[in-house]
Design a protein around this motif. Structure first.
Motif, PDB file in Angstrom:
ATOM      1  N   PRO A 139       0.813  -1.221   0.000  1.00 38.84           N
ATOM      2  CA  PRO A 139       0.000   0.000   0.000  1.00 38.84           C
ATOM      3  C   PRO A 139       0.842   1.265   0.000  1.00 38.84           C
ATOM      4  N   TYR A 140       1.970   1.256   0.695  1.00 35.08           N
ATOM      5  CA  TYR A 140       2.803   2.452   0.731  1.00 35.08           C
ATOM      6  C   TYR A 140       3.340   2.782  -0.661  1.00 35.08           C
ATOM      7  N   GLN A 141       3.844   1.787  -1.364  1.00 30.49           N
ATOM      8  CA  GLN A 141       4.367   2.023  -2.711  1.00 30.49           C
ATOM      9  C   GLN A 141       3.249   2.363  -3.697  1.00 30.49           C
ATOM     10  N   PHE A 142       2.047   1.826  -3.456  1.00 29.23           N
ATOM     11  CA  PHE A 142       0.913   2.177  -4.316  1.00 29.23           C
ATOM     12  C   PHE A 142       0.574   3.651  -4.176  1.00 29.23           C
ATOM     13  N   ALA A 143       0.624   4.170  -2.954  1.00 29.21           N
ATOM     14  CA  ALA A 143       0.367   5.595  -2.744  1.00 29.21           C
ATOM     15  C   ALA A 143       1.411   6.445  -3.447  1.00 29.21           C
ATOM     16  N   MET A 144       2.661   6.046  -3.354  1.00 31.30           N
ATOM     17  CA  MET A 144       3.724   6.769  -4.039  1.00 31.30           C
ATOM     18  C   MET A 144       3.545   6.713  -5.550  1.00 31.30           C
ATOM     19  N   ALA A 145       3.140   5.540  -6.046  1.00 28.77           N
ATOM     20  CA  ALA A 145       2.945   5.380  -7.485  1.00 28.77           C
ATOM     21  C   ALA A 145       1.784   6.224  -7.989  1.00 28.77           C
ATOM     22  N   THR A 146       0.711   6.296  -7.223  1.00 30.02           N
ATOM     23  CA  THR A 146      -0.445   7.096  -7.618  1.00 30.02           C
ATOM     24  C   THR A 146      -0.061   8.563  -7.768  1.00 30.02           C
ATOM     25  N   GLY A 147       0.662   9.081  -6.788  1.00 30.99           N
ATOM     26  CA  GLY A 147       1.125  10.457  -6.894  1.00 30.99           C
ATOM     27  C   GLY A 147       2.086  10.656  -8.045  1.00 30.99           C
ATOM     28  N   GLY A 148       2.958   9.670  -8.296  1.00 31.12           N
ATOM     29  CA  GLY A 148       3.915   9.780  -9.394  1.00 31.12           C
ATOM     30  C   GLY A 148       3.256   9.772 -10.755  1.00 31.12           C
ATOM     31  N   VAL A 149       2.299   8.864 -10.964  1.00 37.01           N
ATOM     32  CA  VAL A 149       1.606   8.794 -12.253  1.00 37.01           C
ATOM     33  C   VAL A 149       0.793  10.062 -12.492  1.00 37.01           C
ATOM     34  N   ALA A 150       0.109  10.550 -11.456  1.00 36.85           N
ATOM     35  CA  ALA A 150      -0.665  11.782 -11.598  1.00 36.85           C
ATOM     36  C   ALA A 150       0.243  12.965 -11.940  1.00 36.85           C
ATOM     37  N   THR A 151       1.431  13.006 -11.339  1.00 37.79           N
ATOM     38  CA  THR A 151       2.386  14.074 -11.636  1.00 37.79           C
ATOM     39  C   THR A 151       2.853  14.012 -13.084  1.00 37.79           C
ATOM     40  N   LEU A 152       3.150  12.807 -13.557  1.00 34.05           N
ATOM     41  CA  LEU A 152       3.577  12.646 -14.946  1.00 34.05           C
ATOM     42  C   LEU A 152       2.462  13.049 -15.911  1.00 34.05           C
ATOM     43  N   ASN A 153       1.229  12.686 -15.590  1.00 31.63           N
ATOM     44  CA  ASN A 153       0.090  13.092 -16.421  1.00 31.63           C
ATOM     45  C   ASN A 153      -0.051  14.610 -16.451  1.00 31.63           C
ATOM     46  N   PHE A 154       0.151  15.233 -15.305  1.00 33.77           N
ATOM     47  CA  PHE A 154       0.068  16.697 -15.233  1.00 33.77           C
ATOM     48  C   PHE A 154       1.155  17.353 -16.082  1.00 33.77           C
ATOM     49  N   LEU A 155       2.317  16.717 -16.147  1.00 33.86           N
ATOM     50  CA  LEU A 155       3.419  17.254 -16.956  1.00 33.86           C
ATOM     51  C   LEU A 155       3.292  16.904 -18.429  1.00 33.86           C
ATOM     52  N   GLY A 156       2.240  16.145 -18.775  1.00 39.32           N
ATOM     53  CA  GLY A 156       1.993  15.825 -20.176  1.00 39.32           C
ATOM     54  C   GLY A 156       2.502  14.486 -20.638  1.00 39.32           C
TER      55      GLY A 156
END
Length: 218
Positions: A139-156
């Motif tokens: 679960p901890y790595q899933f939370a980190m991954a969710t934030g990371g993927v959302a950040t990448l999407n925001f950056l295009g």
């Protein structure tokens, strides 16, 4: 413009969660296996893996992702691979340290004295003692991954401009925040709640497993 915020929000979370979950599972599984093997080996393999893990942890994850995306493209499978690589490094370091401590215990030394194979030692002796760490890491790595993927999407990266992803929604609606804030607030707040909620769940699991371990040892 003219797109329904709620419909995009509901349909946009699916791909984000799927990419995060698949990348997390692959990364945690690979990191666990790599950390255990390196922790048991205690030779050149162990030192080499340790240096590689340290390099990946020291290097900023977002910068590394952006560098690799610039060369490999931003297809979903590439995003999954980058999330897995990021999770692998963090999990492997924890498992490496825990395995080195377990490897010095008497029951591991006994398996070596009986000349058990490495695979039998890993699966039958080491991995069961690390199961609580794996359950907390997921679960901890899933939370980190969710934030990371959302950040990448925001950056295009990782989603087209027409995709209803949460990061894309924030990117497209940020200029109209003062006029129609829900296009930004709704996905941003949900991402934050997912990350915080999953982290709290991981912390709760860690405490429960620690109490169970203490109770079993009494």
């Amino acid at each position: 413009m003219g797109q329904d915020v709620w419909s995009r929000f509901v349909s946009g979370g699916g791909e984000l969660m799927l990419v995060s979950a698949v990348g997390t599972v692959i990364g945690v599984a690979a990191g666990t296996l790599l950390g255990i093997v390196a922790g048991i080996a205690r030779n050149l393999v162990s030192r080499t893996v340790g240096y590689l893990i340290d390099f990946l942890l020291v290097f900023p994850a977002l910068v590394l992702m952006l560098l690799l995306l610039a060369r490999a493209g931003d297809a979903p499978i590439v995003i999954i691979g980058l999330i897995a690589l990021s999770s692998l490094a963090a999990v492997a370091r924890v498992m490496w340290s825990a395995t080195r401590e377990i490897a010095s215990r008497d029951f591991i030394l006994a398996t070596r004295a009986y000349r058990y194979g490495w695979w039998r030692v890993i699966v039958g002796e080491v991995l069961p003692n690390l199961s609580s760490l794996v359950l907390v890491a997921l679960p901890y790595q899933f939370a980190m991954a969710t934030g990371g993927v959302a950040t990448l999407n925001f950056l295009g990266y990782g989603a087209s401009s027409n995709a209803p992803g949460w990061g894309v929604m924030i990117l497209q609606n940020k200029d109209g925040l003062g006029v129609q804030p829900w296009g930004v607030i709704l996905p941003a707040l949900t991402i934050a709640l997912v990350c915080v909620g999953v982290n709290l769940m991981a912390d709760g699991m860690r405490r429960v497993l620690a109490r169970t371990s203490e109770g079993g040892g009494q």
